[in-house]
Each structure stands twice: as structure tokens, then as C-alpha cells.
Design an enzyme around this catalytic site. Structure first.
Site, PDB file in Angstrom:
ATOM      1  N   PRO A 161       0.811  -1.225   0.000  1.00 55.39           N
ATOM      2  CA  PRO A 161       0.000   0.000   0.000  1.00 55.39           C
ATOM      3  C   PRO A 161       0.838   1.266   0.000  1.00 55.39           C
ATOM      4  O   PRO A 161       1.806   1.389   0.758  1.00 55.39           O
ATOM      5  CB  PRO A 161      -0.812  -0.133   1.290  1.00 55.39           C
ATOM      6  CG  PRO A 161      -0.969  -1.602   1.459  1.00 55.39           C
ATOM      7  CD  PRO A 161       0.347  -2.181   1.009  1.00 55.39           C
ATOM      8  N   CYS A 162       0.426   2.216  -0.875  1.00 50.94           N
ATOM      9  CA  CYS A 162       1.233   3.408  -1.084  1.00 50.94           C
ATOM     10  C   CYS A 162       0.701   4.639  -0.371  1.00 50.94           C
ATOM     11  O   CYS A 162       1.293   5.707  -0.456  1.00 50.94           O
ATOM     12  CB  CYS A 162       1.318   3.698  -2.583  1.00 50.94           C
ATOM     13  SG  CYS A 162      -0.300   4.040  -3.341  1.00 50.94           S
ATOM     14  N   ASN A 163      -0.431   4.508   0.334  1.00 55.75           N
ATOM     15  CA  ASN A 163      -1.087   5.681   0.912  1.00 55.75           C
ATOM     16  C   ASN A 163      -0.141   6.593   1.680  1.00 55.75           C
ATOM     17  O   ASN A 163      -0.202   7.816   1.567  1.00 55.75           O
ATOM     18  CB  ASN A 163      -2.218   5.247   1.860  1.00 55.75           C
ATOM     19  CG  ASN A 163      -3.160   4.257   1.215  1.00 55.75           C
ATOM     20  OD1 ASN A 163      -2.726   3.212   0.736  1.00 55.75           O
ATOM     21  ND2 ASN A 163      -4.440   4.557   1.194  1.00 55.75           N
TER      22      ASN A 163
ATOM     23  N   PHE B 119       3.106   6.814   1.415  1.00 57.64           N
ATOM     24  CA  PHE B 119       4.300   7.217   0.671  1.00 57.64           C
ATOM     25  C   PHE B 119       3.972   8.120  -0.510  1.00 57.64           C
ATOM     26  O   PHE B 119       4.868   8.658  -1.151  1.00 57.64           O
ATOM     27  CB  PHE B 119       5.047   5.980   0.146  1.00 57.64           C
ATOM     28  CG  PHE B 119       5.542   5.070   1.233  1.00 57.64           C
ATOM     29  CD1 PHE B 119       6.348   5.548   2.247  1.00 57.64           C
ATOM     30  CD2 PHE B 119       5.196   3.732   1.253  1.00 57.64           C
ATOM     31  CE1 PHE B 119       6.810   4.702   3.251  1.00 57.64           C
ATOM     32  CE2 PHE B 119       5.659   2.878   2.238  1.00 57.64           C
ATOM     33  CZ  PHE B 119       6.465   3.374   3.247  1.00 57.64           C
TER      34      PHE B 119
END
Length: 371
Positions: free
Chosen positions: A86-88, A90
């Protein structure tokens, strides 16, 4: 040779479809390809989409569960592994929490898969903002943890429009090959340069979409929105000076550039996202409306027969969070060529050089290359 692949944070299957489509033949005539073994995601609709398209005959192999509750030790053996963690926390859009957020530490479950199952290779994916999270320390920490599990790493910022994707989507991809394989992955050379080989345009991406395609329903807009869109030229947004005063948005403070932004037909699109409300759904260059989910899927290079399951907004979210199939296919083909002993054109990874410097000088802070 068949590589059995597992995946965490699988989403609707962009990475896995790219892996499925990748296939090469070695100089000796042996076919190298990748087959689905198991996948995991917490999102109900993404799991349904993955099952429906990629493993309808083996639905139990897609495990709908919070990765923090997943019994990693009991998963079937694998030869390859992928995880778009999950990139939330970053992303360059948002609060940039990095490791201090809820999602930042989830990459450690991918590290655990490597430790337990020791696949021959892996592919990890995240947003370009990862390189600057926590002052750059997050990216170096992730690279360090992956390398310490016994892998030779090749991190690279892929600009997917340089590989035939009709979208300017930048993502960090880390490819790792297990040390004892005696192999080293090289970044495949871009196929499009915008000059000799023009980038794929939005107009080309939208050609001949069948009217009866799945996920192709159009959004209903208010008359005011439709009227406003008439004054926005392709490539421009809601802040255009040509919009009459009575149609302009009453917004104070920061003005996001993608609000009611219309695509330019002769260029790749801007990044498809899965978040946001009205005004952020991407807008057609000719018609006064938001894109359909099928058009968004075209920008992500999903084929028209790839049907997304779930309510319209959930489908939009799935498509926006996915990895472009064409971009994934290029990377998996390069992995297969590496194992098959097939030479291919490549480019240097500046981050790989930084990683080597880090390995030889742990006490010195290594400055990561800029985009």
C-alpha cells in the site's frame, strides 16, 4: 520452466495479468512462463475481480483477509513473488506519513514471505513518492530489509509511458533475484522515446471501444458541470480563464490541477488514481463527461474482456490502484529472459549504484538520485 507466483496486496490483478501474459523461449527451446499460485488482498471487490478474471477455476487461491492476520507459513510453495504494498503513506498526494502511518509498515509482510518461502525472484511496487518518505530513510530501510533476506536488488523508477502505456504513471519497481541463482536483473530499455517512437496517446487508447463493453457506463452530470466542461480545452482544468464567472468553482486555498481536467487526445493521460470525489474522475477530451471505467481501464492497458466486479465507485478505485498490465508484462518478460539466458537491451539503474554504496558504507548517508 514454470514459475509459481504468489502475491500480497494483489488488487484487481494488474501485476498478475502482466505476469500471465509474459512468456519467452530460451535458445534451447524451453518455454519460460509464470502461473498463479495464490494471492491476497483485504478488499472484497478486488478479490472478486481477481478470481473472476485470473483463476475462476481456483477461487479459493485468492485469500480475502487482512495481511496482518494472514498465515504466511501455511501458504503453498512459490518460485516467484510480487507485492504492490500500500502506497497511501508514501504518496506525494496526502500527508506523507511514511513509516509513521498505518500503511507504511505493511511492506514487512512481503519481507516475511521472502524469509519463509525463499522464492527465486520477487517484484515489489510502490509510488515514486517512496524515495522521499521519512527524508529518504524509508526507501533505504526497505531496500536494506529486502537485501538482507538474500536477494540481489535492482530498484528503478519506471515511467510507464516510456513502455507503451498511454499514461504518465511513475512507479518504483524493485526486482530481486535470490543470491544463489547467480543472476542479476537489468532494467529493460524503454520502448518509446516520444520522438522516433511516439508515446501512446489517449486518442489511440480509446479507439474502437465496443459500446457493450463491461464497466463502460457513463456518468450523469449536472447541467452546470456539462456547461462548464464546454469551456475547458483539452489538457486544461477548472481554473481556465475562459470559464464564465457564474460557472466557476467557489474554492479557496490550494487549487488542485486535476480538478475537472480534460485529457489531451494527442498525449498520454495524467496518472489514473483510485481516490477522490467529483471533479477528479478524469474528463474526456471531446465529450463533456467524466471517463467511463472502461476508458480508465484502457489507460491502465487492461484488455476489454477483463471485467471488474463491484459497484461503479469500487471499480473506479480498483482500476486506479492497479499496475498497468503492459508495464508489468515488460518487467516480468525481462525476469524470464534473465532466467532463460536471453540477452535484451537495458539501461542503468542509478538507485542500484546508490544501494551498492550503502552496502559498503553503512555509516554514511547515501543521497538517492533525483527523478
Amino acid at each position: 520452466m514454470i514459475f509459481r507466483k504468489g502475491e500480497l496486496f494483489c488488487g484487481p490483478g494488474g501485476l498478475s495479468l502482466g505476469a500471465k501474459l509474459a512468456e519467452v523461449t530460451s535458445p534451447s527451446g524451453e518455454v519460460y512462463k509464470i502461473e498463479h499460485q495464490w494471492a491476497n488482498d483485504i478488499d472484497k471487490w478486488a478479490c472478486e475481480t481477481y478470481r473472476h478474471n485470473l483463476c475462476p477455476d481456483k477461487p479459493e487461491s485468492v485469500i480475502e483477509e487482512d495481511v496482518r492476520e494472514l498465515d504466511i507459513e501455511s501458504l503453498d510453495p512459490i518460485d516467484g513473488f510480487s507485492f504492490g504494498f500500500p502506497c497511501n503513506d508514501f504518496s506525494v498526494v496526502g500527508e506523507h506519513k511514511g513509516f509513521n502511518g498505518e500503511y507504511g509498515p505493511l511492506y514487512t509482510f512481503g519481507v516475511k514471505v521472502l524469509r519463509v518461502h525463499q522464492p527465486k525472484w520477487f517484484v515489489a511496487e510502490n509510488v515514486g513518492g517512496l524515495e522521499s518518505a521519512n527524508g529518504g530513510e524509508a526507501f533505504l530501510k526497505i531496500l536494506d530489509d529486502l537485501e538482507n533476506e538474500g536477494y540481489v536488488l535492482t530498484p528503478h523508477l519506471y515511467k510507464f509511458h516510456e513502455y507503451g502505456v498511454p499514461q504518465k504513471r511513475h512507479r518504483i519497481i524493485i526486482v530481486g533475484i535470490r543470491n544463489d541463482m547467480g543472476l542479476e536483473f537489468k532494467v529493460p530499455k524503454p520502448t518509446h522515446d516520444g520522438i522516433e517512437k511516439p508515446f501512446m496517446s489517449v486518442r489511440e487508447a480509446f479507439m474502437e471501444i465496443p459500446e457493450d463493453s463491461s464497466n463502460n457506463e457513463k456518468t450523469r452530470h449536472t447541467s452546470k458541470v456539462k456547461e462548464m466542461l464546454k469551456y475547458i480545452r483539452p489538457g486544461e482544468n477548472a481554473w481556465s480563464e475562459e470559464i464564465p464567472e457564474h460557472l466557476r468553482l467557489n474554492v479557496k486555498g490550494a487549487r488542485l490541477s486535476q480538478i475537472y481536467k480534460r485529457l489531451h487526445p494527442d498525449l498520454p493521460s495524467y496518472t489514473v488514481t483510485g481516490s477522490g470525489g467529483g471533479g477528479t474522475h478524469m474528463y474526456h477530451y471531446e465529450e463533456t463527461r467524466a471517463l467511463t471505467n472502461r476508458e480508465r481501464a484502457r489507460l491502465q492497458t487492461f484488455p476489454d474482456d477483463y471485467e471488474f466486479i463491484g459497484p461503479k465507485e469500487q471499480v473506479r478505485k480498483q482500476i486506479g490502484m492497479a499496475v498497468p498490465t503492459q508495464g508489468a508484462k515488460v518487467i516480468f518478460e525481462a525476469i524470464l529472459k534473465t532466467f532463460a539466458g536471453i540477452e535484451y537491451e537495458s539501461v542503468d539503474s542509478k538507485w542500484k549504484i546508490a544501494l551498492r554504496e550503502l552496502k559498503t558504507s553503512r555509516d554514511n548517508k547515501i543521497e538517492l538520485p533525483q527523478k
